[in-house]
Design an enzyme around this catalytic site. Structure first.
Site, PDB file in Angstrom:
ATOM      1  N   HIS A 121       0.829  -1.197   0.000  1.00 26.77           N
ATOM      2  CA  HIS A 121       0.000   0.000   0.000  1.00 26.77           C
ATOM      3  C   HIS A 121       0.871   1.258   0.000  1.00 26.77           C
ATOM      4  CE1 HIS A 121      -2.790  -3.049   1.602  1.00 26.77           C
ATOM      5  NE2 HIS A 121      -3.731  -2.322   1.014  1.00 26.77           N
ATOM      6  N   ASP A 193      -4.579  -5.445  -8.209  1.00 28.22           N
ATOM      7  CA  ASP A 193      -4.812  -4.877  -6.894  1.00 28.22           C
ATOM      8  C   ASP A 193      -5.074  -3.382  -7.108  1.00 28.22           C
ATOM      9  OD1 ASP A 193      -5.080  -4.633  -4.176  1.00 28.22           O
ATOM     10  OD2 ASP A 193      -3.165  -5.570  -3.681  1.00 28.22           O
TER      11      ASP A 193
END
Length: 308
Positions: A121, A193
């Site tokens: 992330h 993702d």
């Protein structure tokens, strides 16, 4: 309509069933593999049923990563365990349970985000393992998921030099097409993702990422920073001849096939967090706690220390 509901609807929507983290089942598996797989099946089944009740027909679950790095900040207890055989058995049970209802399932994060200490992330992790190690640890659960009929595979924002020294998985034609599609024979949807994650935004600008992801072989781009910018970039790439229209058609065909599986989904009982669902949650909690206590007692006795 998809949602990131790895631990049940209650993880995102108040009133739904919220299961313990998947790793709780690995503790039960250590003592009773069949019971753990039964719980994983029920977890997938109940999650799918409640998802349809609230209008969701695509689960971005289960997590198929083997979390064998205790310093992993991104996967951690979201994984079903730290051994490929455990993860493979529990994730396939979850998939079978979910597919007893008309929903789509997702195996993530290909080819395995478990042995990393960097959060994708925030930045781009690297997995510096030889192909032989990837084949032994990371890939088997995904191979089992594919054999079980998982509908989609989500790519991880990872750099795997053994397969591609330059491009992260999400943007690598060698990994997405040559390995996932051709070597592992996956014919379903490939989804990235989230494209707002630091692991990919630090690699290239949003337009470049969108075009390269399609070139790599992905069918769906998840959460681009600006969807209109991503669409325009892909459109321009097609008009310029960089991406062929046939390549776009391949993805459209796969998306259409996936939709056929859920178009006629029966309406579900609107009950959320039923007695059965709450009972399953409690049994998982109780059994995982008891197994943890038993493990602690075994380890303590083996070391010669007195519990009292």
């Amino acid at each position: 309509i998809a949602a990131d509901i790895e631990e049940g609807i209650g993880q995102r929507f108040p009133g739904g069933t919220w299961f313990p983290p998947p790793m709780a089942l690995s503790r039960i598996y250590s003592y009773d593999p069949a019971l753990a797989q039964q719980y994983a099946y029920q977890m997938g089944e109940i999650t799918a049923q409640e998802a349809l009740t609230v209008g969701i027909n695509w689960l971005l679950a289960p997590v198929v990563d083997v979390n064998n790095n205790p310093d992993n900040p991104a996967i951690n207890i979201r994984a079903f365990g730290d051994r490929p055989e455990v993860v493979g058995d529990l994730t396939t049970a979850f998939i079978r349970g979910a597919k007893s209802t008309a929903v789509l399932t997702t195996a993530k994060h290909f080819p395995g985000h478990g042995d990393t200490s960097t959060d994708s992330h925030l930045d781009l992790p690297a997995l510096h393992h030889a192909e032989s190690r990837l084949a032994e640890i990371e890939l088997p659960p995904f191979e089992k998921a594919i054999a079980t009929g998982v509908d989609s595979v989500m790519t991880a924002h990872l750099l795997i030099p053994a397969w591609d020294e330059k491009l992260p998985v999400t943007l690598s034609h060698r990994i997405v097409t040559e390995i996932l599609r051709n070597r592992l024979n996956f014919a379903g949807l490939v989804i990235t993702d989230a494209l707002i994650m630091g692991g990919i935004t630090k690699y290239a600008d949003p337009k470049t990422v969108a075009v390269m992801a399609v070139e790599a072989g992905t069918d769906i781009l998840l959460m681009p920073d600006d969807p209109e910018v991503a669409i325009a970039a892909i459109y321009d790439a097609v008009k310029a001849g960089r991406i062929s229209e046939s390549r776009i058609q391949e993805s459209l065909t796969r998306i259409w096939r996936a939709k056929q599986q859920i178009f006629d989904a029966p309406k579900m009982d609107p009950e959320l967090s039923s007695d059965r669902a709450r009972s399953t949650v409690n049994l998982i909690l109780q059994n995982s706690l008891q197994c943890s206590t038993a493990k602690l007692a075994t380890n303590t006795i083996a070391s010669g220390r007195n519990l009292i």
